[in-house]
Design a protein around this motif. Structure first.
Motif, PDB file in Angstrom:
ATOM      1  N   HIS A 131       0.789  -1.232   0.000  1.00  0.00           N
ATOM      2  CA  HIS A 131       0.000   0.000   0.000  1.00  0.00           C
ATOM      3  C   HIS A 131       0.823   1.285   0.000  1.00  0.00           C
ATOM      4  CE1 HIS A 131      -3.326  -2.703   0.753  1.00  0.00           C
ATOM      5  NE2 HIS A 131      -2.756  -3.131   1.862  1.00  0.00           N
ATOM      6  N   GLY A 132       2.142   1.185   0.184  1.00  0.00           N
ATOM      7  CA  GLY A 132       2.966   2.381   0.229  1.00  0.00           C
ATOM      8  C   GLY A 132       2.770   3.161   1.519  1.00  0.00           C
ATOM      9  N   TYR A 133       3.490   4.277   1.628  1.00  0.00           N
ATOM     10  CA  TYR A 133       3.437   5.080   2.847  1.00  0.00           C
ATOM     11  C   TYR A 133       2.045   5.655   3.092  1.00  0.00           C
ATOM     12  CZ  TYR A 133       4.284   9.001   6.014  1.00  0.00           C
ATOM     13  OH  TYR A 133       4.226   9.887   7.057  1.00  0.00           O
ATOM     14  N   SER A 134       1.397   6.133   2.030  1.00  0.00           N
ATOM     15  CA  SER A 134       0.084   6.765   2.202  1.00  0.00           C
ATOM     16  C   SER A 134      -0.980   5.780   2.658  1.00  0.00           C
ATOM     17  CB  SER A 134      -0.359   7.433   0.896  1.00  0.00           C
ATOM     18  OG  SER A 134      -0.481   6.471  -0.141  1.00  0.00           O
ATOM     19  N   GLY A 135      -0.778   4.493   2.379  1.00  0.00           N
ATOM     20  CA  GLY A 135      -1.765   3.489   2.766  1.00  0.00           C
ATOM     21  C   GLY A 135      -1.433   2.748   4.044  1.00  0.00           C
ATOM     22  N   LEU A 136      -0.332   3.120   4.682  1.00  0.00           N
ATOM     23  CA  LEU A 136       0.075   2.430   5.912  1.00  0.00           C
ATOM     24  C   LEU A 136      -0.752   2.915   7.091  1.00  0.00           C
ATOM     25  CD1 LEU A 136       2.187   0.475   7.219  1.00  0.00           C
ATOM     26  CD2 LEU A 136       3.546   2.515   7.723  1.00  0.00           C
ATOM     27  N   THR A 137      -1.359   1.989   7.827  1.00  0.00           N
ATOM     28  CA  THR A 137      -2.117   2.344   9.026  1.00  0.00           C
ATOM     29  C   THR A 137      -1.736   1.413  10.169  1.00  0.00           C
ATOM     30  OG1 THR A 137      -3.991   0.840   8.612  1.00  0.00           O
ATOM     31  CG2 THR A 137      -4.083   3.047   7.596  1.00  0.00           C
ATOM     32  N   VAL A 138      -1.845   1.933  11.376  1.00  0.00           N
ATOM     33  CA  VAL A 138      -1.575   1.115  12.563  1.00  0.00           C
ATOM     34  C   VAL A 138      -2.569  -0.047  12.621  1.00  0.00           C
ATOM     35  CG1 VAL A 138      -1.601   1.110  15.087  1.00  0.00           C
ATOM     36  CG2 VAL A 138      -0.559   3.024  13.850  1.00  0.00           C
ATOM     37  N   GLU A 139      -3.804   0.216  12.259  1.00  0.00           N
ATOM     38  CA  GLU A 139      -4.841  -0.811  12.322  1.00  0.00           C
ATOM     39  C   GLU A 139      -4.507  -1.999  11.418  1.00  0.00           C
ATOM     40  OE1 GLU A 139      -5.318   2.384  11.965  1.00  0.00           O
ATOM     41  OE2 GLU A 139      -6.422   2.941  13.790  1.00  0.00           O
ATOM     42  N   ASN A 140      -4.087  -1.719  10.184  1.00  0.00           N
ATOM     43  CA  ASN A 140      -3.771  -2.813   9.266  1.00  0.00           C
ATOM     44  C   ASN A 140      -2.526  -3.572   9.686  1.00  0.00           C
ATOM     45  OD1 ASN A 140      -5.996  -2.284   7.697  1.00  0.00           O
ATOM     46  ND2 ASN A 140      -4.879  -1.131   6.139  1.00  0.00           N
ATOM     47  N   VAL A 141      -1.558  -2.874  10.246  1.00  0.00           N
ATOM     48  CA  VAL A 141      -0.367  -3.546  10.757  1.00  0.00           C
ATOM     49  C   VAL A 141      -0.747  -4.462  11.918  1.00  0.00           C
ATOM     50  CG1 VAL A 141       1.818  -3.213  11.982  1.00  0.00           C
ATOM     51  CG2 VAL A 141       1.292  -1.823   9.974  1.00  0.00           C
ATOM     52  N   ALA A 142      -1.623  -3.985  12.780  1.00  0.00           N
ATOM     53  CA  ALA A 142      -2.074  -4.806  13.914  1.00  0.00           C
ATOM     54  C   ALA A 142      -2.774  -6.065  13.418  1.00  0.00           C
ATOM     55  CB  ALA A 142      -3.005  -3.987  14.805  1.00  0.00           C
ATOM     56  N   ILE A 143      -3.640  -5.917  12.429  1.00  0.00           N
ATOM     57  CA  ILE A 143      -4.366  -7.076  11.904  1.00  0.00           C
ATOM     58  C   ILE A 143      -3.410  -8.073  11.263  1.00  0.00           C
ATOM     59  CG2 ILE A 143      -6.006  -7.805  10.121  1.00  0.00           C
ATOM     60  CD1 ILE A 143      -7.478  -5.125  10.635  1.00  0.00           C
ATOM     61  N   ARG A 144      -2.515  -7.566  10.449  1.00  0.00           N
ATOM     62  CA  ARG A 144      -1.583  -8.462   9.743  1.00  0.00           C
ATOM     63  C   ARG A 144      -0.643  -9.171  10.704  1.00  0.00           C
ATOM     64  NH1 ARG A 144       0.730  -8.908   4.356  1.00  0.00           N
ATOM     65  NH2 ARG A 144      -0.562  -7.185   3.601  1.00  0.00           N
ATOM     66  N   SER A 145      -0.197  -8.456  11.737  1.00  0.00           N
ATOM     67  CA  SER A 145       0.775  -9.034  12.677  1.00  0.00           C
ATOM     68  C   SER A 145       0.127  -9.922  13.724  1.00  0.00           C
ATOM     69  CB  SER A 145       1.547  -7.915  13.374  1.00  0.00           C
ATOM     70  OG  SER A 145       0.680  -7.148  14.204  1.00  0.00           O
ATOM     71  N   GLY A 146      -1.181  -9.767  13.922  1.00  0.00           N
ATOM     72  CA  GLY A 146      -1.855 -10.514  14.981  1.00  0.00           C
ATOM     73  C   GLY A 146      -1.618  -9.924  16.354  1.00  0.00           C
ATOM     74  N   TRP A 153       4.567   1.699  19.520  1.00  0.00           N
ATOM     75  CA  TRP A 153       5.094   2.385  18.338  1.00  0.00           C
ATOM     76  C   TRP A 153       4.482   3.773  18.119  1.00  0.00           C
ATOM     77  CZ3 TRP A 153       4.765  -2.915  18.642  1.00  0.00           C
ATOM     78  CH2 TRP A 153       5.943  -3.613  18.353  1.00  0.00           C
ATOM     79  N   GLY A 154       3.316   3.990  18.656  1.00  0.00           N
ATOM     80  CA  GLY A 154       2.719   5.322  18.666  1.00  0.00           C
ATOM     81  C   GLY A 154       2.048   5.773  17.383  1.00  0.00           C
ATOM     82  N   SER A 155       2.653   5.501  16.236  1.00  0.00           N
ATOM     83  CA  SER A 155       2.146   6.020  14.970  1.00  0.00           C
ATOM     84  C   SER A 155       2.771   5.233  13.826  1.00  0.00           C
ATOM     85  CB  SER A 155       2.514   7.500  14.820  1.00  0.00           C
ATOM     86  OG  SER A 155       3.925   7.646  14.756  1.00  0.00           O
ATOM     87  N   VAL A 156       2.316   5.539  12.604  1.00  0.00           N
ATOM     88  CA  VAL A 156       2.915   4.865  11.451  1.00  0.00           C
ATOM     89  C   VAL A 156       4.385   5.259  11.307  1.00  0.00           C
ATOM     90  CG1 VAL A 156       0.753   4.595  10.196  1.00  0.00           C
ATOM     91  CG2 VAL A 156       2.085   6.674   9.880  1.00  0.00           C
ATOM     92  N   GLU A 157       4.732   6.479  11.695  1.00  0.00           N
ATOM     93  CA  GLU A 157       6.134   6.903  11.623  1.00  0.00           C
ATOM     94  C   GLU A 157       7.002   6.096  12.579  1.00  0.00           C
ATOM     95  OE1 GLU A 157       3.678   9.845   9.785  1.00  0.00           O
ATOM     96  OE2 GLU A 157       3.603   9.085  11.829  1.00  0.00           O
ATOM     97  N   GLY A 158       6.448   5.780  13.747  1.00  0.00           N
ATOM     98  CA  GLY A 158       7.171   4.924  14.682  1.00  0.00           C
ATOM     99  C   GLY A 158       7.365   3.529  14.127  1.00  0.00           C
ATOM    100  N   LEU A 159       6.357   3.028  13.443  1.00  0.00           N
ATOM    101  CA  LEU A 159       6.475   1.720  12.802  1.00  0.00           C
ATOM    102  C   LEU A 159       7.557   1.731  11.736  1.00  0.00           C
ATOM    103  CD1 LEU A 159       2.667   0.931  12.381  1.00  0.00           C
ATOM    104  CD2 LEU A 159       4.249  -0.291  13.893  1.00  0.00           C
ATOM    105  N   ILE A 160       7.583   2.774  10.938  1.00  0.00           N
ATOM    106  CA  ILE A 160       8.579   2.877   9.869  1.00  0.00           C
ATOM    107  C   ILE A 160       9.983   3.001  10.448  1.00  0.00           C
ATOM    108  CG2 ILE A 160       9.438   4.445   8.085  1.00  0.00           C
ATOM    109  CD1 ILE A 160       6.539   4.845   7.232  1.00  0.00           C
ATOM    110  N   ALA A 161      10.125   3.798  11.500  1.00  0.00           N
ATOM    111  CA  ALA A 161      11.436   3.960  12.123  1.00  0.00           C
ATOM    112  C   ALA A 161      11.965   2.616  12.618  1.00  0.00           C
ATOM    113  CB  ALA A 161      11.352   4.953  13.276  1.00  0.00           C
TER     114      ALA A 161
END
Length: 201
Positions: free
Chosen positions: A27-42, A52-60
């Motif tokens: 989805h690229g940077y614009s499509g990155l969400t904490v919610e989708n990362v949570a779902i995918r990671s379980g 992680w606080g935010s998508v920027e924290g996830l990327i870092a």
């Protein structure tokens, strides 16, 4: 199963990192969400937000993982060929349908967020140091002066790739990569990229 203290924490972090990279690829940077990362990671969404606080924290954090991965450094016996291989590796990485969007998302995030920018800086410091091995070998073979700044050679070689991709938004061909490498080779051989004798600051 890892039963050591912190074992579960390490597994959670790895799952979230891998999910972040997978989401960036799709989805690229614009499509990155904490919610989708949570779902995918379980991993529960509240846990992801807390750590992680935010998508920027996830990327870092994903960049930290990328920084730890070894980079294949060519050893052709020729400084010019080695540097060409490195720049072609960067060019082909961005052209890759999976790796390309991830790399582009890292750069985009760094433009918009200080934490991501610092993480990207650390990533490049590590990559430049790894790639500078081709310069150290060239010095040992007598192809370059001993005071050649290895990291600066790598920066100069790959900079045109990033300029075309993120500033002028031009396509980057393999020939473009080779020309960028050859320019850095010429500069290094001319002594333009020698290490400073002292910090001018």
């Amino acid at each position: 199963m890892d039963r050591r203290p912190g074992g579960r924490s390490a597994r959670v972090r790895d799952a979230v990192r891998q999910a972040t990279i997978a989401e960036l690829a799709e989805h690229g940077y614009s499509g990155l969400t904490v919610e989708n990362v949570a779902i995918r990671s379980g991993v529960h969404k509240t846990t992801v937000y807390r750590r992680w606080g935010s998508v920027e924290g996830l990327i870092a954090d994903a960049l930290e993982l990328a920084r730890e991965e070894p980079w294949p450094i060519p050893d052709t016996g020729s400084f010019r060929d080695d540097l060409r291989e490195i720049v072609r590796l960067v060019q082909s990485g961005f052209a890759d349908p999976v790796a390309g969007p991830i790399s582009a998302a890292f750069v985009t995030a760094a433009v918009q967020n200080g934490d991501a920018a610092r993480s990207l800086h650390d990533f490049f410091v590590a990559r430049h140091e790894q790639a500078a091995e081709v310069v150290r070998r060239a010095v040992e073979r007598g192809e370059l002066a001993a005071d050649t700044d290895g990291a600066e050679v790598i920066r100069m070689a790959v900079a045109p790739i990033y300029y075309r991709l993120f500033i002028t938004h031009e396509p980057v061909t393999e020939r473009d990569a080779e020309r960028a490498a050859d320019a850095a080779v010429a500069a290094a051989r001319a002594g333009v990229l020698s290490a400073p004798t002292s910090d001018p600051r």
